[in-house]
Design an enzyme around this catalytic site. Structure first.
Site, PDB file in Angstrom:
ATOM      1  N   SER A   1       1.067  -1.365   0.159  1.00 15.06           N
ATOM      2  CA  SER A   1      -0.092   0.038   0.203  1.00 15.06           C
ATOM      3  C   SER A   1       0.712   1.380   0.095  1.00 15.06           C
ATOM      4  CB  SER A   1      -0.939   0.195   1.163  1.00 15.06           C
ATOM      5  OG  SER A   1      -1.529   1.198   1.095  1.00 15.06           O
TER       6      SER A   1
ATOM      7  N   HIS B   1      -0.857  -1.421  -4.270  1.00 19.48           N
ATOM      8  CA  HIS B   1      -2.172  -0.938  -3.730  1.00 19.48           C
ATOM      9  C   HIS B   1      -2.202   0.383  -3.701  1.00 19.48           C
ATOM     10  CE1 HIS B   1      -6.002  -1.881  -1.247  1.00 19.48           C
ATOM     11  NE2 HIS B   1      -5.513  -0.775  -0.578  1.00 19.48           N
TER      12      HIS B   1
ATOM     13  N   ASP C   1      -4.689   3.500  -2.659  1.00 15.91           N
ATOM     14  CA  ASP C   1      -6.079   3.972  -1.945  1.00 15.91           C
ATOM     15  C   ASP C   1      -6.396   5.318  -2.603  1.00 15.91           C
ATOM     16  OD1 ASP C   1      -6.445   1.941   0.070  1.00 15.91           O
ATOM     17  OD2 ASP C   1      -4.530   2.678   0.810  1.00 15.91           O
TER      18      ASP C   1
ATOM     19  N   MET D   1      -9.234   8.203  -2.371  1.00 13.84           N
ATOM     20  CA  MET D   1     -10.047   8.480  -1.223  1.00 13.84           C
ATOM     21  C   MET D   1     -10.749   9.925  -1.649  1.00 13.84           C
ATOM     22  SD  MET D   1      -8.073   7.694   2.516  1.00 13.84           S
ATOM     23  CE  MET D   1      -7.149   6.314   2.454  1.00 13.84           C
TER      24      MET D   1
ATOM     25  N   HIS E   1      -7.949   0.891  -5.034  1.00 13.37           N
ATOM     26  CA  HIS E   1      -9.088   0.654  -3.996  1.00 13.37           C
ATOM     27  C   HIS E   1      -9.824   1.871  -3.684  1.00 13.37           C
ATOM     28  CE1 HIS E   1      -9.789   0.010   0.579  1.00 13.37           C
ATOM     29  NE2 HIS E   1     -10.979   0.165   0.150  1.00 13.37           N
TER      30      HIS E   1
ATOM     31  N   MET F   1     -12.239   4.084  -2.426  1.00 15.09           N
ATOM     32  CA  MET F   1     -13.028   4.625  -1.159  1.00 15.09           C
ATOM     33  C   MET F   1     -13.866   5.770  -1.390  1.00 15.09           C
ATOM     34  SD  MET F   1     -10.527   3.580   1.833  1.00 15.09           S
ATOM     35  CE  MET F   1      -8.766   3.438   0.562  1.00 15.09           C
TER      36      MET F   1
ATOM     37  N   MET G   1     -11.927  -5.672   4.676  1.00 15.91           N
ATOM     38  CA  MET G   1     -11.219  -4.747   5.355  1.00 15.91           C
ATOM     39  C   MET G   1     -11.312  -5.217   6.976  1.00 15.91           C
ATOM     40  SD  MET G   1     -10.525  -2.201   3.634  1.00 15.91           S
ATOM     41  CE  MET G   1     -10.048  -1.107   4.829  1.00 15.91           C
TER      42      MET G   1
ATOM     43  N   GLY H   1      -9.860   4.136   5.503  1.00 15.38           N
ATOM     44  CA  GLY H   1      -9.350   5.792   5.818  1.00 15.38           C
ATOM     45  C   GLY H   1      -8.120   6.243   6.058  1.00 15.38           C
ATOM     46  N   PHE H   2      -7.371   5.375   6.759  1.00 14.48           N
ATOM     47  CA  PHE H   2      -5.979   5.815   7.105  1.00 14.48           C
ATOM     48  C   PHE H   2      -5.254   4.516   7.272  1.00 14.48           C
ATOM     49  CE2 PHE H   2      -9.288   8.412   9.250  1.00 14.48           C
ATOM     50  CZ  PHE H   2      -8.972   9.760   8.803  1.00 14.48           C
TER      51      PHE H   2
ATOM     52  N   ASP I   1      -7.066  -5.906   4.042  1.00  6.30           N
ATOM     53  CA  ASP I   1      -6.427  -4.623   4.230  1.00  6.30           C
ATOM     54  C   ASP I   1      -6.574  -4.082   5.319  1.00  6.30           C
ATOM     55  OD1 ASP I   1      -5.489  -2.233   3.506  1.00  6.30           O
ATOM     56  OD2 ASP I   1      -7.272  -1.901   2.117  1.00  6.30           O
ATOM     57  N   GLY I   2      -5.562  -3.752   6.055  1.00  7.16           N
ATOM     58  CA  GLY I   2      -5.484  -3.093   7.482  1.00  7.16           C
ATOM     59  C   GLY I   2      -4.943  -3.618   8.554  1.00  7.16           C
ATOM     60  N   GLY I   3      -3.856  -3.193   9.007  1.00  5.93           N
ATOM     61  CA  GLY I   3      -3.354  -3.543  10.367  1.00  5.93           C
ATOM     62  C   GLY I   3      -2.818  -5.165  10.063  1.00  5.93           C
TER      63      GLY I   3
ATOM     64  N   GLY J   1       0.847  -1.741   4.153  1.00  7.93           N
ATOM     65  CA  GLY J   1       1.281  -0.316   4.067  1.00  7.93           C
ATOM     66  C   GLY J   1       2.378   0.052   5.142  1.00  7.93           C
ATOM     67  N   SER J   2       2.061   0.231   6.314  1.00  8.25           N
ATOM     68  CA  SER J   2       2.833   0.571   7.381  1.00  8.25           C
ATOM     69  C   SER J   2       4.082  -0.226   7.717  1.00  8.25           C
ATOM     70  CB  SER J   2       2.056   1.357   8.603  1.00  8.25           C
ATOM     71  OG  SER J   2       1.077   0.420   9.228  1.00  8.25           O
TER      72      SER J   2
HETATM   73  C1  DX5 Z   1      -6.981   2.073   4.764  1.00  8.07           C
HETATM   74  C2  DX5 Z   1      -6.401   1.460   3.472  1.00  8.07           C
HETATM   75  C3  DX5 Z   1      -5.098   0.573   3.603  1.00  8.07           C
HETATM   76  C4  DX5 Z   1      -3.826   1.397   4.275  1.00  8.07           C
HETATM   77  C5  DX5 Z   1      -3.300  -0.137   5.133  1.00  8.07           C
HETATM   78  O1  DX5 Z   1      -7.955   2.600   4.587  1.00  8.07           O
HETATM   79  O2  DX5 Z   1      -7.364   1.226   2.604  1.00  8.07           O
HETATM   80  O3  DX5 Z   1      -4.780   0.233   2.387  1.00  8.07           O
HETATM   81  O4  DX5 Z   1      -2.853   1.861   3.449  1.00  8.07           O
HETATM   82  O5  DX5 Z   1      -2.444   0.605   5.830  1.00  8.07           O
HETATM   83  P1  DX5 Z   1      -1.782  -0.240   6.912  1.00  8.07           P
HETATM   84  O6  DX5 Z   1      -1.123  -1.558   6.275  1.00  8.07           O
HETATM   85  O7  DX5 Z   1      -0.895   0.421   7.716  1.00  8.07           O
HETATM   86  O8  DX5 Z   1      -2.885  -1.002   7.751  1.00  8.07           O
HETATM   87 ZN    ZN Z   2      -6.762   0.098   0.729  1.00  6.33          ZN
END
Ligand code: DX5
Ligand code: ZN
Length: 223
Positions: free
Chosen positions: A10, A37, A39, A41, A70, A72, A141, A146-147, A179-181, A201-202
């Protein structure tokens, strides 16, 4: 499970002042089965505004890896053609934003792009049942959208297992994505639940060496 597992990196967590370098370092690492990936938004469905079509077009020029978009956004029907033309390999829309989900999926397929459908953490898996034959990917998700850098919501795991069963029964070619965490701890239960595509991502960008982080995540996804 015979399918190859994908890590969809991401770019939301990448260094935007150095995006070309970030992307090329990952591509040149030659780690297999990597997507990017992206995002999108709109400031309505989610608070922030991120990654417009111009950035997707620019990214498409500098990498050959698949672009996993993705969306959103509210009213994604207005956006699908724009992002298909910008270079999407995959376009995923949220169930929560689609009044006419089947038609939206068909429109994406007509654009010769793979179609994904996304479920927020509180949206039940049965929403996918009527369209399972028409799609290429289901994205669950595991945080609220969103973040980046949010905490994985473990109560989504039973739904992910239901999605795996539904896919195996009704359309085994569909990829199951999360996706996420996603990190080196949370990924284990997801591998066990039969996930095919891991968005992260992170965990890739926030600390240490990006390629080392990618290899560590991918090592966890091997059978
Ligand atoms: C959140 C995004 C994710 C985000 C995931 O809304 O859809 O794609 O980048 O970030 P991490 O991997 O840090 O949870
Ligand atoms: Zn995403």
């Amino acid at each position: 499970m015979a399918n190859k597992r994908i890590l969809s990196v991401s770019l939301l967590s990448a260094d935007f002042s150095n995006l070309t370098q970030e992307i090329q370092t990952i591509e040149q690492s030659r780690v297999s089965d990597i997507w990017f990936h992206i995002d999108v938004m709109d400031g309505h469905f989610v608070p922030e505004i991120q990654f417009g079509a111009n950035i997707v077009r620019a990214i498409r020029k500098i990498t050959n890896l698949p672009l996993d978009i993705h969306l959103m956004v509210n009213n994604p029907d207005r956006q699908t053609e724009i992002y298909a033309n910008a270079g999407a390999s995959w376009l995923s829309v949220h169930v929560e934003t689609c009044l006419h989900l089947y038609r939206t999926i068909q429109d994406i397929k007509k654009l010769h792009v793979n179609a994904g459908v996304v479920l927020n953490p509180a949206t039940p898996f049965v929403m996918i049942e009527p369209v399972i034959d028409a799609i290429d990917m289901v994205l669950a998700m595991t945080v609220e959208p969103g973040f980046s850098n949010q905490k994985f919501i473990p109560s989504v795991l039973p739904k992910i297992r239901e999605l795996r069963r539904l896919i195996d029964k009704s359309n085994p070619s569909v990829l199951l994505a999360v996706d996420g965490g996603i990190n080196l701890e949370t990924i284990d239960d997801l591998v066990a639940a039969g996930v095919d595509v891991f968005v992260a991502g992170s965990t890739v960008f926030d600390k240490g060496n990006h390629v080392v982080n990618i290899k560590a995540l991918k090592a966890k996804t091997r059978d």
